[in-house]
Design a protein around this motif. Structure first.
Motif, mmCIF file in Angstrom:
data_model
loop_
_atom_site.group_PDB
_atom_site.id
_atom_site.type_symbol
_atom_site.label_atom_id
_atom_site.label_comp_id
_atom_site.label_asym_id
_atom_site.label_seq_id
_atom_site.Cartn_x
_atom_site.Cartn_y
_atom_site.Cartn_z
ATOM 1 N N THR A 30 0.834 -1.200 0.000
ATOM 2 C CA THR A 30 0.000 0.000 0.000
ATOM 3 C C THR A 30 0.870 1.251 0.000
ATOM 4 N N HIS A 31 1.989 1.218 0.712
ATOM 5 C CA HIS A 31 2.905 2.363 0.745
ATOM 6 C C HIS A 31 3.376 2.706 -0.665
ATOM 7 N N ARG A 32 3.679 1.688 -1.447
ATOM 8 C CA ARG A 32 4.116 1.925 -2.831
ATOM 9 C C ARG A 32 2.973 2.497 -3.668
ATOM 10 N N PHE A 33 1.777 1.923 -3.531
ATOM 11 C CA PHE A 33 0.633 2.407 -4.312
ATOM 12 C C PHE A 33 0.240 3.829 -3.921
ATOM 13 N N THR A 34 0.273 4.141 -2.627
ATOM 14 C CA THR A 34 -0.082 5.494 -2.210
ATOM 15 C C THR A 34 0.954 6.497 -2.703
ATOM 16 N N GLY A 35 2.200 6.080 -2.767
ATOM 17 C CA GLY A 35 3.229 6.958 -3.324
ATOM 18 C C GLY A 35 2.932 7.304 -4.770
ATOM 19 N N MET A 36 2.482 6.316 -5.537
ATOM 20 C CA MET A 36 2.130 6.574 -6.940
ATOM 21 C C MET A 36 0.842 7.385 -7.036
ATOM 22 N N ALA A 37 -0.136 7.081 -6.205
ATOM 23 C CA ALA A 37 -1.427 7.775 -6.257
ATOM 24 C C ALA A 37 -1.287 9.248 -5.892
ATOM 25 N N MET A 38 -0.329 9.557 -5.033
ATOM 26 C CA MET A 38 -0.149 10.944 -4.631
ATOM 27 C C MET A 38 0.278 11.823 -5.800
ATOM 28 N N TYR A 39 0.938 11.258 -6.798
ATOM 29 C CA TYR A 39 1.294 12.041 -7.980
ATOM 30 C C TYR A 39 0.036 12.555 -8.670
ATOM 31 N N PHE A 40 -0.949 11.688 -8.860
ATOM 32 C CA PHE A 40 -2.178 12.088 -9.542
ATOM 33 C C PHE A 40 -2.939 13.137 -8.733
ATOM 34 N N GLY A 41 -3.093 12.918 -7.447
ATOM 35 C CA GLY A 41 -3.809 13.875 -6.602
ATOM 36 C C GLY A 41 -3.101 15.212 -6.528
ATOM 37 N N THR A 42 -1.784 15.186 -6.463
ATOM 38 C CA THR A 42 -1.021 16.425 -6.422
ATOM 39 C C THR A 42 -1.140 17.171 -7.742
ATOM 40 N N PHE A 43 -1.187 16.449 -8.843
ATOM 41 C CA PHE A 43 -1.420 17.081 -10.142
ATOM 42 C C PHE A 43 -2.783 17.769 -10.164
ATOM 43 N N LEU A 44 -3.796 17.110 -9.597
ATOM 44 C CA LEU A 44 -5.140 17.691 -9.548
ATOM 45 C C LEU A 44 -5.157 18.972 -8.709
ATOM 46 N N ILE A 45 -4.498 18.952 -7.560
ATOM 47 C CA ILE A 45 -4.417 20.135 -6.705
ATOM 48 C C ILE A 45 -3.651 21.248 -7.431
ATOM 49 N N ALA A 46 -2.550 20.902 -8.078
ATOM 50 C CA ALA A 46 -1.755 21.900 -8.803
ATOM 51 C C ALA A 46 -2.562 22.507 -9.949
ATOM 52 N N ALA A 47 -3.321 21.679 -10.666
ATOM 53 C CA ALA A 47 -4.151 22.194 -11.759
ATOM 54 C C ALA A 47 -5.226 23.130 -11.216
ATOM 55 N N TRP A 48 -5.786 22.806 -10.074
ATOM 56 C CA TRP A 48 -6.782 23.678 -9.447
ATOM 57 C C TRP A 48 -6.152 25.016 -9.074
ATOM 58 N N LEU A 49 -4.940 24.997 -8.507
ATOM 59 C CA LEU A 49 -4.251 26.237 -8.145
ATOM 60 C C LEU A 49 -3.886 27.061 -9.373
ATOM 61 N N VAL A 50 -3.475 26.416 -10.451
ATOM 62 C CA VAL A 50 -3.177 27.131 -11.689
ATOM 63 C C VAL A 50 -4.451 27.773 -12.232
ATOM 64 N N ALA A 51 -5.557 27.055 -12.194
ATOM 65 C CA ALA A 51 -6.829 27.621 -12.648
ATOM 66 C C ALA A 51 -7.235 28.797 -11.769
ATOM 67 N N ALA A 58 -10.867 30.603 -16.138
ATOM 68 C CA ALA A 58 -10.221 29.289 -15.995
ATOM 69 C C ALA A 58 -10.738 28.564 -14.753
ATOM 70 N N PHE A 59 -10.927 29.309 -13.683
ATOM 71 C CA PHE A 59 -11.438 28.704 -12.455
ATOM 72 C C PHE A 59 -12.860 28.193 -12.649
ATOM 73 N N ILE A 65 -15.396 20.462 -12.072
ATOM 74 C CA ILE A 65 -14.717 19.160 -12.117
ATOM 75 C C ILE A 65 -14.295 18.740 -10.716
ATOM 76 N N ILE A 66 -13.647 19.646 -10.004
ATOM 77 C CA ILE A 66 -13.109 19.300 -8.693
ATOM 78 C C ILE A 66 -14.210 19.226 -7.632
ATOM 79 N N SER A 67 -15.315 19.922 -7.842
ATOM 80 C CA SER A 67 -16.384 19.883 -6.845
ATOM 81 C C SER A 67 -17.449 18.835 -7.157
ATOM 82 N N SER A 68 -17.292 18.116 -8.266
ATOM 83 C CA SER A 68 -18.229 17.036 -8.589
ATOM 84 C C SER A 68 -18.006 15.870 -7.627
ATOM 85 N N ILE A 69 -18.946 14.933 -7.615
ATOM 86 C CA ILE A 69 -18.812 13.766 -6.728
ATOM 87 C C ILE A 69 -17.551 12.968 -7.065
#
Length: 132
Positions: A30-51, A58-59, A65-69
């Motif tokens: 799980t530690h390995r999978f969460t390490g990989m999953a954090m890349y995707f979530g961090t990309f989502l947060i970064a894209a939200w901040l850029v928007a 842009a926002f 997208i980010i506030s959808s279920i």
């Protein structure tokens, strides 16, 4: 013939067919999978901040997208991944540094604690954010 007999008497390395599953093994995977999953979530947060920094237009495109279920579920799972990875990383620090927690019962208990901590702390964080 004697070479074959000698090879048959040697012990075999553990493999999936005979390996006993335990919490520490699952926590390591799980530690390995969460390490990989954090890349995707961090990309989502970064894209939200850029928007957010790019202006209202842009926002306005990114916010639904980010506030959808599905977006909220992804962010919640990202929170669980970050907290699990943090707790499990601390466990690895204790293993690497003072060499504490190596006995099987302690290692399993800490592994289970890391799962419980990640889920309960994520629920608490999201409850505070959504109820505030």
């Amino acid at each position: 013939m004697s070479g074959t007999k000698q090879a048959d008497s040697r012990p075999l390395s553990p493999h999936l067919g005979i390996w006993r599953y335990h919490a520490t093994m699952f926590a390591s995977i799980t530690h390995r999978f969460t390490g990989m999953a954090m890349y995707f979530g961090t990309f989502l947060i970064a894209a939200w901040l850029v928007a957010l920094a790019s202006g209202p237009d842009a926002f306005a495109v990114f916010e639904p997208i980010i506030s959808s279920i599905p977006g909220q579920v992804i962010l919640f799972l990202w929170t669980v991944a970050v907290l699990f990875h943090l707790a499990n990383g601390i466990r690895y620090l204790f293993w690497d540094g003072p060499h504490i927690g190596f006995d099987p019962k302690t290692a399993s208990a800490v592994s289970v604690f890391n799962y419980v901590f990640a889920v309960l702390a994520s629920v608490a964080i999201w409850a505070v954010v959504l109820l505030a």
